[in-house]
Design a protein around this motif. Structure first.
Motif, PDB file in Angstrom:
ATOM      1  N   PRO A 145       0.842  -1.200   0.000  1.00 30.25           N
ATOM      2  CA  PRO A 145       0.000   0.000   0.000  1.00 30.25           C
ATOM      3  C   PRO A 145       0.882   1.256   0.000  1.00 30.25           C
ATOM      4  O   PRO A 145       1.900   1.296   0.698  1.00 30.25           O
ATOM      5  CB  PRO A 145      -0.794  -0.107   1.301  1.00 30.25           C
ATOM      6  CG  PRO A 145      -0.685  -1.535   1.719  1.00 30.25           C
ATOM      7  CD  PRO A 145       0.617  -2.036   1.169  1.00 30.25           C
ATOM      8  N   PRO A 146       0.519   2.272  -0.763  1.00 31.20           N
ATOM      9  CA  PRO A 146       1.348   3.492  -0.853  1.00 31.20           C
ATOM     10  C   PRO A 146       1.680   4.117   0.503  1.00 31.20           C
ATOM     11  O   PRO A 146       2.769   4.635   0.693  1.00 31.20           O
ATOM     12  CB  PRO A 146       0.505   4.437  -1.704  1.00 31.20           C
ATOM     13  CG  PRO A 146      -0.435   3.562  -2.452  1.00 31.20           C
ATOM     14  CD  PRO A 146      -0.669   2.359  -1.600  1.00 31.20           C
ATOM     15  N   GLU A 147       0.749   4.026   1.457  1.00 28.48           N
ATOM     16  CA  GLU A 147       1.001   4.624   2.775  1.00 28.48           C
ATOM     17  C   GLU A 147       2.023   3.826   3.590  1.00 28.48           C
ATOM     18  O   GLU A 147       2.477   4.271   4.631  1.00 28.48           O
ATOM     19  CB  GLU A 147      -0.304   4.789   3.561  1.00 28.48           C
ATOM     20  CG  GLU A 147      -0.971   3.503   3.993  1.00 28.48           C
ATOM     21  CD  GLU A 147      -1.900   2.875   2.941  1.00 28.48           C
ATOM     22  OE1 GLU A 147      -2.583   1.904   3.293  1.00 28.48           O
ATOM     23  OE2 GLU A 147      -1.923   3.331   1.774  1.00 28.48           O
ATOM     24  N   LYS A 148       2.407   2.653   3.108  1.00 24.10           N
ATOM     25  CA  LYS A 148       3.383   1.797   3.798  1.00 24.10           C
ATOM     26  C   LYS A 148       4.765   1.860   3.142  1.00 24.10           C
ATOM     27  O   LYS A 148       5.592   0.983   3.349  1.00 24.10           O
ATOM     28  CB  LYS A 148       2.903   0.344   3.813  1.00 24.10           C
ATOM     29  CG  LYS A 148       1.540   0.137   4.434  1.00 24.10           C
ATOM     30  CD  LYS A 148       1.626   0.070   5.914  1.00 24.10           C
ATOM     31  CE  LYS A 148       0.267  -0.311   6.483  1.00 24.10           C
ATOM     32  NZ  LYS A 148       0.274  -0.398   7.904  1.00 24.10           N
ATOM     33  N   LYS A 149       5.037   2.890   2.357  1.00 25.06           N
ATOM     34  CA  LYS A 149       6.298   2.939   1.603  1.00 25.06           C
ATOM     35  C   LYS A 149       7.535   2.918   2.493  1.00 25.06           C
ATOM     36  O   LYS A 149       8.565   2.396   2.118  1.00 25.06           O
ATOM     37  CB  LYS A 149       6.326   4.144   0.670  1.00 25.06           C
ATOM     38  CG  LYS A 149       6.341   5.481   1.368  1.00 25.06           C
ATOM     39  CD  LYS A 149       6.313   6.615   0.382  1.00 25.06           C
ATOM     40  CE  LYS A 149       6.373   7.952   1.101  1.00 25.06           C
ATOM     41  NZ  LYS A 149       6.302   9.047   0.148  1.00 25.06           N
ATOM     42  N   ASN A 150       7.437   3.482   3.707  1.00 24.23           N
ATOM     43  CA  ASN A 150       8.598   3.504   4.601  1.00 24.23           C
ATOM     44  C   ASN A 150       8.487   2.471   5.723  1.00 24.23           C
ATOM     45  O   ASN A 150       9.229   2.515   6.680  1.00 24.23           O
ATOM     46  CB  ASN A 150       8.807   4.905   5.187  1.00 24.23           C
ATOM     47  CG  ASN A 150      10.196   5.063   5.771  1.00 24.23           C
ATOM     48  OD1 ASN A 150      11.177   4.515   5.272  1.00 24.23           O
ATOM     49  ND2 ASN A 150      10.305   5.794   6.858  1.00 24.23           N
ATOM     50  N   ASN A 151       7.564   1.527   5.583  1.00 21.92           N
ATOM     51  CA  ASN A 151       7.476   0.435   6.554  1.00 21.92           C
ATOM     52  C   ASN A 151       8.453  -0.670   6.161  1.00 21.92           C
ATOM     53  O   ASN A 151       8.850  -0.772   5.003  1.00 21.92           O
ATOM     54  CB  ASN A 151       6.060  -0.124   6.600  1.00 21.92           C
ATOM     55  CG  ASN A 151       5.102   0.821   7.276  1.00 21.92           C
ATOM     56  OD1 ASN A 151       5.020   1.985   6.916  1.00 21.92           O
ATOM     57  ND2 ASN A 151       4.378   0.329   8.247  1.00 21.92           N
ATOM     58  N   ALA A 152       8.803  -1.489   7.125  1.00 21.78           N
ATOM     59  CA  ALA A 152       9.713  -2.607   6.853  1.00 21.78           C
ATOM     60  C   ALA A 152       9.056  -3.588   5.888  1.00 21.78           C
ATOM     61  O   ALA A 152       7.882  -3.920   6.032  1.00 21.78           O
ATOM     62  CB  ALA A 152      10.069  -3.312   8.156  1.00 21.78           C
TER      63      ALA A 152
END
Length: 162
Positions: free
Chosen positions: A53-60
């Motif tokens: 998901p785009p909002e998870k771009k900086n998640n592991a």
């Protein structure tokens, strides 16, 4: 990446799960380890078919061992050994957690809702690595197996009966 110098450290636990025992003195050569987990965006540069998901771009990135190993090689790196990961997480003074010896639930990132580097315990380890406690699912280069003395302890523990 952060530098971890060569030397000894206290590995394992005296009171954790049986496969964490016995506590022992281990050593590593000097090495570098990533300061943060690989993000979804970073992993997608390696594997353009990787979706998130785009909002998870900086998640592991949550990937299999094979994909993590392939990414590391592609990036000119390697997966750390179990010893290297534990030393980077706990330091050399025998602390139980990256921040010390007392458990504090507020220091732990439990799910993928948080972006990398946002745990309250900053830096999360004595060497400056972040997010090394909580919903940690870190891949290492060696396969899981109990410490040699653990096999003896495990085989000689009283087993529950049915």
């Amino acid at each position: 990446m952060v530098y971890v110098p060569a030397g000894e450290f206290i590995m394992g636990s005296t009171y954790g799960d049986p496969d964490e025992r016995p506590q022992q003195i281990a050593s590593t050569k000097a090495y570098f380890i990533d300061k943060y987990e690989v993000s979804n965006t970073e992993f997608a540069k390696f594997d353009p078919t990787f979706k998130f998901p785009p909002e998870k771009k900086n998640n592991a990135a949550v990937v299999t061992w094979s994909k993590a190993n392939a990414y590391a090689k592609w990036a000119g790196k390697r997966l750390p050994t179990e010893k290297e990961w534990e030393k980077a997480a706990r330091g050399i003074d025998g602390r139980v957690f990256p921040w010390g010896d007392t458990y504090d639930n507020t220091y732990v990132v439990w799910d993928q809702k948080e972006t990398r580097g946002t745990s309250i315990a900053k830096p999360a380890s004595p060497y400056g690595c972040y997010d090394m406690a909580g919903s940690v699912w870190e891949w290492t280069s060696d396969w899981y197996k109990p410490y040699p003395a653990t096999r003896y302890l495990w085989n000689n523990m009283a087993k529950p009966t049915r």
